[in-house]
Design a protein around this motif. Structure first.
Motif, mmCIF file in Angstrom:
data_model
loop_
_atom_site.group_PDB
_atom_site.id
_atom_site.type_symbol
_atom_site.label_atom_id
_atom_site.label_comp_id
_atom_site.label_asym_id
_atom_site.label_seq_id
_atom_site.Cartn_x
_atom_site.Cartn_y
_atom_site.Cartn_z
ATOM 1 N N PHE A 204 -58.376 31.734 3.196
ATOM 2 C CA PHE A 204 -59.416 31.779 2.152
ATOM 3 C C PHE A 204 -59.560 30.402 1.490
ATOM 4 N N TYR A 205 -58.436 29.822 1.086
ATOM 5 C CA TYR A 205 -58.487 28.509 0.429
ATOM 6 C C TYR A 205 -59.037 27.434 1.378
ATOM 7 N N ALA A 206 -58.665 27.524 2.650
ATOM 8 C CA ALA A 206 -59.117 26.509 3.612
ATOM 9 C C ALA A 206 -60.642 26.507 3.715
ATOM 10 N N ARG A 207 -61.217 27.692 3.883
ATOM 11 C CA ARG A 207 -62.688 27.778 3.955
ATOM 12 C C ARG A 207 -63.327 27.329 2.644
ATOM 13 N N GLN A 208 -62.732 27.778 1.550
ATOM 14 C CA GLN A 208 -63.290 27.467 0.231
ATOM 15 C C GLN A 208 -63.333 25.964 -0.027
ATOM 16 N N MET A 209 -62.239 25.289 0.255
ATOM 17 C CA MET A 209 -62.159 23.878 -0.120
ATOM 18 C C MET A 209 -62.886 22.990 0.889
ATOM 19 N N GLN A 210 -62.957 23.404 2.154
ATOM 20 C CA GLN A 210 -63.810 22.661 3.096
ATOM 21 C C GLN A 210 -65.265 22.765 2.641
ATOM 22 N N ALA A 211 -65.661 23.933 2.155
ATOM 23 C CA ALA A 211 -67.033 24.100 1.643
ATOM 24 C C ALA A 211 -67.278 23.143 0.468
ATOM 25 N N THR B 242 -67.096 32.228 -3.500
ATOM 26 C CA THR B 242 -65.686 32.641 -3.399
ATOM 27 C C THR B 242 -65.170 33.171 -4.745
ATOM 28 N N PHE B 243 -66.005 33.050 -5.784
ATOM 29 C CA PHE B 243 -65.667 33.622 -7.090
ATOM 30 C C PHE B 243 -66.280 35.014 -7.210
ATOM 31 N N ARG C 156 -64.219 13.406 -0.965
ATOM 32 C CA ARG C 156 -62.939 13.954 -1.431
ATOM 33 C C ARG C 156 -62.422 14.960 -0.421
ATOM 34 N N ARG C 157 -61.114 15.014 -0.296
ATOM 35 C CA ARG C 157 -60.440 16.044 0.499
ATOM 36 C C ARG C 157 -59.367 16.675 -0.374
ATOM 37 N N HIS C 158 -59.485 17.960 -0.563
ATOM 38 C CA HIS C 158 -58.514 18.694 -1.379
ATOM 39 C C HIS C 158 -57.433 19.281 -0.485
ATOM 40 N N TYR C 159 -56.227 18.797 -0.624
ATOM 41 C CA TYR C 159 -55.080 19.339 0.100
ATOM 42 C C TYR C 159 -54.361 20.331 -0.822
#
Lengths: 147, 147, 147
Positions: free
Chosen positions: A20-27, A39-40, A79-82
């Motif tokens: 879920f987080y992977a899809r969310q943060m790539q978006a 996602t909210f 930006r890339r969120h890890y």
């Protein structure tokens, strides 16, 4: 007593939340703000900067993200969120508190990638079957955000 | 022969260990040293610096962590341990060797977050049902640690 | 309709792929190129630099990696590939598209570890039971690679 079924459900949920987080943060990182807002929950809240009012509702979150990115119009940045070290704690109402490290890599053309900033993300997740949604996200910073 | 039950057990364990590490390292980074030490077996050993004697037993690990952090009393620093690329190898005695990348982000007020240092963590994990404990942790560095 | 069995299979696969990547990238970072190449299908392709021809077949991938590392003969460097935010999308032919953030930490003796570069990895995975293999890997960079 924790049964084997419970713990299997626990690790199932853990991988579900990671995906879920992977899809969310790539978006988010690709600028697909509507997908991020979806996602909210409908009445979800998102506070990305301490001391400010959180954005409310999916439409409000989309508007906030457009406003935030407008500031970087003349200073393009990728930006890339890890996300890492996800801790999930069940709450009495059936939701989950999720506490996650977030390392943001900021890349400007002609500069070296840099970590800016280092954060801890505090989410409340609601899980219905295999659908995960966020009721709220609050971000804390290891130092005050600045340019 | 690897059966489907074996491999399901394998991915269950994988997510279990990820969650275990997440709780463990958030505890360490927040200074909850007793909670960190409790993730070791009673006779666990922890060597965070090559060439030194490892700390032994939970009480010994707590004492070592207090001594380590005392050194930074006049130089407050927030660390975030990012774990990644966890490889689990079963051993003959039923324990697991775990080899993990660790990127430590160090944050000082007024400075940019920086990676210091880059490590590989070598753990031995004992798993009883769904309880994971560490029998030992040894950290190797990609370069010698220095201030 | 997504059944519970489907989603359990989904999170099982998710952890399986994480573990697969962990072994694969530890092999690469430790210079075990044959082991890295063996994570590809026999006819697999690997393009690590945009605009170049991909390496083809396991033997071709090993040769390419030796050539790449030869360039650093006089400038020893340790790399650590951190993978994060793995998104898996099933494709019509039964394979999976995998889109993954990759933060590479580069460590030279006497220098601070640095992020160089920040990438997105685009893989096609074929899964047979619990065996995962890569049909192709293509790497995109958030900025152009340079020394």
């Amino acid at each position: 007593m924790t049964t084997e079924t419970d713990t299997r459900a626990g690790t199932h949920l853990y991988a579900l939340v990671q995906h879920f987080y992977a899809r969310q943060m790539q978006a988010l990182d690709e600028g697909r703000f509507e997908e991020y807002a979806a996602t909210f929950t409908e009445d979800g809240t998102f506070q990305h900067t301490p001391g400010t009012e959180p954005a409310r509702t999916r439409a409000g979150i989309v508007a906030e993200l457009h406003a935030f990115h407008e500031r970087f119009r003349d200073d393009p940045v990728q930006r890339r969120h890890y996300f890492n070290q996800i801790v999930l704690d069940p709450q009495d109402d059936g939701s989950y508190r999720s506490t996650v490290y977030a390392l943001i890599v900021r890349i400007r053309q002609g500069e070296r990638p840099e970590i800016w900033p280092s954060c801890v993300v505090h989410d409340v997740l609601v899980v219905d079957g295999d659908e995960v949604l966020m009721r709220s996200r609050t971000v804390s910073y290891d130092q005050l955000p600045a340019q």
